[in-house]
Design a protein around this motif. Structure first.
Motif, PDB file in Angstrom:
ATOM      1  N   PRO A  60       0.848  -1.079   0.102  1.00 53.91           N
ATOM      2  CA  PRO A  60       0.022   0.076   0.005  1.00 53.91           C
ATOM      3  C   PRO A  60       0.817   1.170  -0.034  1.00 53.91           C
ATOM      4  O   PRO A  60       1.821   1.416   0.538  1.00 53.91           O
ATOM      5  N   ALA A  61       0.554   2.281  -0.659  1.00 46.73           N
ATOM      6  CA  ALA A  61       0.988   3.331  -0.809  1.00 46.73           C
ATOM      7  C   ALA A  61       0.116   4.663  -0.603  1.00 46.73           C
ATOM      8  O   ALA A  61      -1.066   4.659  -1.009  1.00 46.73           O
ATOM      9  N   LEU A  62       0.644   5.564   0.144  1.00 50.47           N
ATOM     10  CA  LEU A  62      -0.068   6.864   0.501  1.00 50.47           C
ATOM     11  C   LEU A  62      -0.233   7.810  -0.833  1.00 50.47           C
ATOM     12  O   LEU A  62      -1.263   8.402  -1.138  1.00 50.47           O
ATOM     13  N   PHE A  63       0.858   8.151  -1.289  1.00 49.87           N
ATOM     14  CA  PHE A  63       0.831   9.198  -2.485  1.00 49.87           C
ATOM     15  C   PHE A  63       1.072   8.713  -3.772  1.00 49.87           C
ATOM     16  O   PHE A  63       0.385   8.938  -4.802  1.00 49.87           O
ATOM     17  N   ARG A  64       2.166   7.757  -4.061  1.00 48.72           N
ATOM     18  CA  ARG A  64       2.477   7.391  -5.468  1.00 48.72           C
ATOM     19  C   ARG A  64       2.069   5.949  -5.347  1.00 48.72           C
ATOM     20  O   ARG A  64       2.078   5.249  -4.612  1.00 48.72           O
ATOM     21  N   GLY A  65       1.983   5.486  -6.791  1.00 47.14           N
ATOM     22  CA  GLY A  65       1.600   4.304  -6.980  1.00 47.14           C
ATOM     23  C   GLY A  65       0.158   4.265  -7.850  1.00 47.14           C
ATOM     24  O   GLY A  65      -0.532   5.082  -8.020  1.00 47.14           O
ATOM     25  N   GLY A  66       0.121   2.951  -8.572  1.00 48.48           N
ATOM     26  CA  GLY A  66      -1.053   2.806  -9.522  1.00 48.48           C
ATOM     27  C   GLY A  66      -2.301   2.373  -8.533  1.00 48.48           C
ATOM     28  O   GLY A  66      -1.964   2.196  -7.155  1.00 48.48           O
ATOM     29  N   TYR A  67      -3.303   2.111  -8.856  1.00 52.73           N
ATOM     30  CA  TYR A  67      -4.380   1.956  -8.289  1.00 52.73           C
ATOM     31  C   TYR A  67      -4.923   0.211  -8.410  1.00 52.73           C
ATOM     32  O   TYR A  67      -4.861  -0.045  -9.712  1.00 52.73           O
ATOM     33  N   SER A  68      -5.214  -0.335  -7.642  1.00 48.69           N
ATOM     34  CA  SER A  68      -6.143  -1.566  -7.729  1.00 48.69           C
ATOM     35  C   SER A  68      -7.322  -1.526  -8.128  1.00 48.69           C
ATOM     36  O   SER A  68      -7.935  -0.391  -8.141  1.00 48.69           O
ATOM     37  N   ALA A  69      -8.005  -2.509  -8.461  1.00 51.93           N
ATOM     38  CA  ALA A  69      -9.444  -2.464  -8.890  1.00 51.93           C
ATOM     39  C   ALA A  69     -10.382  -1.923  -7.802  1.00 51.93           C
ATOM     40  O   ALA A  69     -11.474  -1.509  -8.281  1.00 51.93           O
ATOM     41  N   ASN A  70      -9.940  -2.182  -6.572  1.00 52.28           N
ATOM     42  CA  ASN A  70     -10.762  -1.581  -5.381  1.00 52.28           C
ATOM     43  C   ASN A  70     -10.417  -0.108  -5.116  1.00 52.28           C
ATOM     44  O   ASN A  70     -10.917   0.495  -4.002  1.00 52.28           O
ATOM     45  N   GLY A  71      -9.583   0.448  -5.681  1.00 47.77           N
ATOM     46  CA  GLY A  71      -9.344   1.801  -5.452  1.00 47.77           C
ATOM     47  C   GLY A  71      -8.294   1.936  -4.487  1.00 47.77           C
ATOM     48  O   GLY A  71      -7.981   3.161  -4.146  1.00 47.77           O
ATOM     49  N   GLN A  72      -7.723   0.914  -3.973  1.00 45.52           N
ATOM     50  CA  GLN A  72      -6.518   0.957  -2.913  1.00 45.52           C
ATOM     51  C   GLN A  72      -5.281   1.779  -3.985  1.00 45.52           C
ATOM     52  O   GLN A  72      -4.964   0.781  -5.075  1.00 45.52           O
ATOM     53  N   ARG A  73      -4.579   2.359  -3.432  1.00 46.16           N
ATOM     54  CA  ARG A  73      -3.109   2.664  -3.956  1.00 46.16           C
ATOM     55  C   ARG A  73      -2.060   1.945  -3.626  1.00 46.16           C
ATOM     56  O   ARG A  73      -1.961   1.527  -2.231  1.00 46.16           O
ATOM     57  N   LEU A  74      -1.498   1.104  -4.655  1.00 43.44           N
ATOM     58  CA  LEU A  74      -0.403   0.382  -4.402  1.00 43.44           C
ATOM     59  C   LEU A  74       0.951   0.892  -4.965  1.00 43.44           C
ATOM     60  O   LEU A  74       0.727   1.430  -6.210  1.00 43.44           O
ATOM     61  N   ARG A  75       1.978   0.522  -4.669  1.00 44.17           N
ATOM     62  CA  ARG A  75       3.216   0.935  -5.154  1.00 44.17           C
ATOM     63  C   ARG A  75       4.124  -0.326  -5.421  1.00 44.17           C
ATOM     64  O   ARG A  75       4.311  -1.345  -4.348  1.00 44.17           O
ATOM     65  N   GLU A  76       5.028  -0.566  -6.451  1.00 42.36           N
ATOM     66  CA  GLU A  76       5.948  -1.545  -6.607  1.00 42.36           C
ATOM     67  C   GLU A  76       7.040  -1.503  -5.807  1.00 42.36           C
ATOM     68  O   GLU A  76       7.536  -0.386  -5.532  1.00 42.36           O
ATOM     69  N   VAL A  77       7.430  -2.586  -4.907  1.00 47.91           N
ATOM     70  CA  VAL A  77       8.438  -2.612  -4.097  1.00 47.91           C
ATOM     71  C   VAL A  77       9.552  -3.588  -4.748  1.00 47.91           C
ATOM     72  O   VAL A  77      10.783  -3.086  -4.670  1.00 47.91           O
ATOM     73  N   ALA A  78       9.510  -4.450  -5.416  1.00 51.56           N
ATOM     74  CA  ALA A  78      10.288  -5.399  -5.970  1.00 51.56           C
ATOM     75  C   ALA A  78      10.003  -5.942  -7.126  1.00 51.56           C
ATOM     76  O   ALA A  78       8.777  -6.143  -7.319  1.00 51.56           O
ATOM     77  N   ARG A  79      10.669  -6.518  -8.005  1.00 52.28           N
ATOM     78  CA  ARG A  79      10.443  -7.169  -9.176  1.00 52.28           C
ATOM     79  C   ARG A  79      11.397  -8.287  -9.540  1.00 52.28           C
ATOM     80  O   ARG A  79      12.635  -8.069  -9.449  1.00 52.28           O
ATOM     81  N   TYR A  80      10.928  -9.431  -9.786  1.00 55.63           N
ATOM     82  CA  TYR A  80      11.527 -10.649  -9.770  1.00 55.63           C
ATOM     83  C   TYR A  80      11.344 -11.413 -11.032  1.00 55.63           C
ATOM     84  O   TYR A  80      10.304 -11.734 -11.206  1.00 55.63           O
ATOM     85  N   ARG A  81      12.408 -11.672 -11.932  1.00 55.66           N
ATOM     86  CA  ARG A  81      12.165 -12.821 -12.899  1.00 55.66           C
ATOM     87  C   ARG A  81      11.723 -14.153 -12.074  1.00 55.66           C
ATOM     88  O   ARG A  81      12.293 -14.309 -11.191  1.00 55.66           O
ATOM     89  N   CYS A  82      10.711 -14.716 -12.687  1.00 56.14           N
ATOM     90  CA  CYS A  82      10.504 -16.117 -11.969  1.00 56.14           C
ATOM     91  C   CYS A  82      10.177 -17.314 -13.009  1.00 56.14           C
ATOM     92  O   CYS A  82       9.774 -16.926 -14.230  1.00 56.14           O
ATOM     93  N   TRP A  83       9.650 -18.587 -12.496  1.00 53.28           N
ATOM     94  CA  TRP A  83       9.061 -19.640 -13.236  1.00 53.28           C
ATOM     95  C   TRP A  83       8.218 -20.078 -12.495  1.00 53.28           C
ATOM     96  O   TRP A  83       8.296 -20.582 -11.240  1.00 53.28           O
ATOM     97  N   LYS A  84       7.173 -20.773 -13.106  1.00 48.78           N
ATOM     98  CA  LYS A  84       5.826 -21.262 -12.162  1.00 48.78           C
ATOM     99  C   LYS A  84       6.188 -22.671 -12.132  1.00 48.78           C
ATOM    100  O   LYS A  84       6.321 -23.406 -13.006  1.00 48.78           O
ATOM    101  N   LEU A  85       6.390 -23.272 -11.052  1.00 46.04           N
ATOM    102  CA  LEU A  85       6.518 -24.376 -10.559  1.00 46.04           C
ATOM    103  C   LEU A  85       5.201 -25.426 -10.389  1.00 46.04           C
ATOM    104  O   LEU A  85       5.011 -26.416 -10.881  1.00 46.04           O
ATOM    105  N   ALA A  86       4.028 -24.610 -10.279  1.00 47.66           N
ATOM    106  CA  ALA A  86       2.701 -25.210  -9.953  1.00 47.66           C
ATOM    107  C   ALA A  86       1.801 -24.225  -9.755  1.00 47.66           C
ATOM    108  O   ALA A  86       2.140 -23.269  -9.385  1.00 47.66           O
ATOM    109  N   SER A  87       0.590 -24.571 -10.390  1.00 47.21           N
ATOM    110  CA  SER A  87      -0.590 -23.585 -10.403  1.00 47.21           C
ATOM    111  C   SER A  87      -1.501 -24.301  -9.132  1.00 47.21           C
ATOM    112  O   SER A  87      -1.935 -25.337  -9.366  1.00 47.21           O
ATOM    113  N   ILE A  88      -1.487 -23.494  -8.209  1.00 47.12           N
ATOM    114  CA  ILE A  88      -2.366 -23.618  -6.874  1.00 47.12           C
ATOM    115  C   ILE A  88      -3.495 -22.492  -6.570  1.00 47.12           C
ATOM    116  O   ILE A  88      -2.831 -21.364  -6.977  1.00 47.12           O
ATOM    117  N   SER A  89      -4.590 -22.794  -6.084  1.00 48.69           N
ATOM    118  CA  SER A  89      -5.345 -21.786  -5.437  1.00 48.69           C
ATOM    119  C   SER A  89      -5.911 -22.347  -4.165  1.00 48.69           C
ATOM    120  O   SER A  89      -6.064 -23.463  -3.878  1.00 48.69           O
TER     121      SER A  89
END
Length: 175
Positions: A60-89
Motif C-alpha cells: 500500500p502507498a499513500l501518495f505514489r503508485g497505481g490503483y488496484s481494482a478496489n481503488g486502493q493505491r499500491l506501489r511496486e517494491v520489488a520485481r523478480y524474474r520467475c518460473w511457475k512450478l505449480a498452479s495452486i489456489s
C-alpha cells in the motif's frame, strides 16, 4: 528408595530419548533444506534461457503508485524474474491463522535468486501483461504440504519432481 531411583533413571532415559529424537529431526530438516536449496539453484541455471514471467511485489502507498481494482493505491517494491512450478489456489490464512474469505490464486514460483514459495496473488490487481504475478503478501515457504496432491512426504523428492516437470515444460515451450 530404590524404587524411586529406578523411576528417575527411567524418566531420564525417556527425556534423553526425546531430546535425541528432536535433535535428529532438526538435523534431518536442515539436511532437507540444504538439498532443496541446491536443487533450486540448479533449476535456476537450467531455466535461465527460458520464460519471461515476472513477480511484482507491491505494498500500500499513500501518495505514489497505481490503483488496484478496489481503488486502493499500491506501489511496486520489488520485481523478480520467475518460473511457475505449480498452479495452486486456495484460501490464505491471515496473521491469526484464520482462513480468509476470498479464494486466491497462489502459484508456486521459483525466483531468479534461487528462492521459491507459494505466492498469494492479489485478486483486486490486474497484471499489465500475461506472465506477471502481482502480490502484496509475503510468500509461504515450500513445505511438505505445499504440493497437496501427493502422498510423498519427502520434500526434496517433491521439489525435484516439480522442478523436473517445470524444466521440461519450459524447454518444450521454448520461450
Amino acid at each position: 528408595m530404590g524404587g524411586l531411583d529406578d523411576e528417575i533413571r527411567a524418566a531420564r532415559a525417556r527425556a534423553d530419548s526425546w531430546a535425541n529424537a528432536e535433535q535428529r529431526q532438526a538435523e534431518r530438516e536442515q539436511k532437507e533444506a540444504a538439498e532443496v536449496q541446491r536443487l533450486l539453484a540448479e533449476a535456476v541455471e537450467r531455466l535461465r534461457p527460458y520464460g519471461s514471467e515476472v513477480l511484482i511485489q507491491v505494498k500500500p502507498a499513500l501518495f505514489r503508485g497505481g490503483y488496484s481494482a478496489n481503488g486502493q493505491r499500491l506501489r511496486e517494491v520489488a520485481r523478480y524474474r520467475c518460473w511457475k512450478l505449480a498452479s495452486i489456489s486456495g484460501r490464505r490464512r491471515d496473521g491469526d491463522g484464520e482462513l480468509e474469505d476470498d479464494w486466491m490464486e497462489s502459484p508456486v514460483l521459483l525466483l531468479e535468486d534461487g528462492t521459491a514459495g507459494r505466492f498469494w496473488l492479489d485478486n483486486d490487481v490486474r497484471p499489465e501483461r500475461e506472465g506477471e504475478y502481482v502480490s502484496s503478501y509475503a510468500p509461504d515457504p515450500i513445505t511438505k504440504s505445499t504440493f497437496m496432491n501427493t502422498t510423498n512426504s519427502d520434500l526434496p523428492a517433491q521439489v525435484k519432481s516439480r522442478l523436473g516437470e517445470a524444466i521440461v515444460r519450459y524447454e518444450r515451450d521454448g520461450s
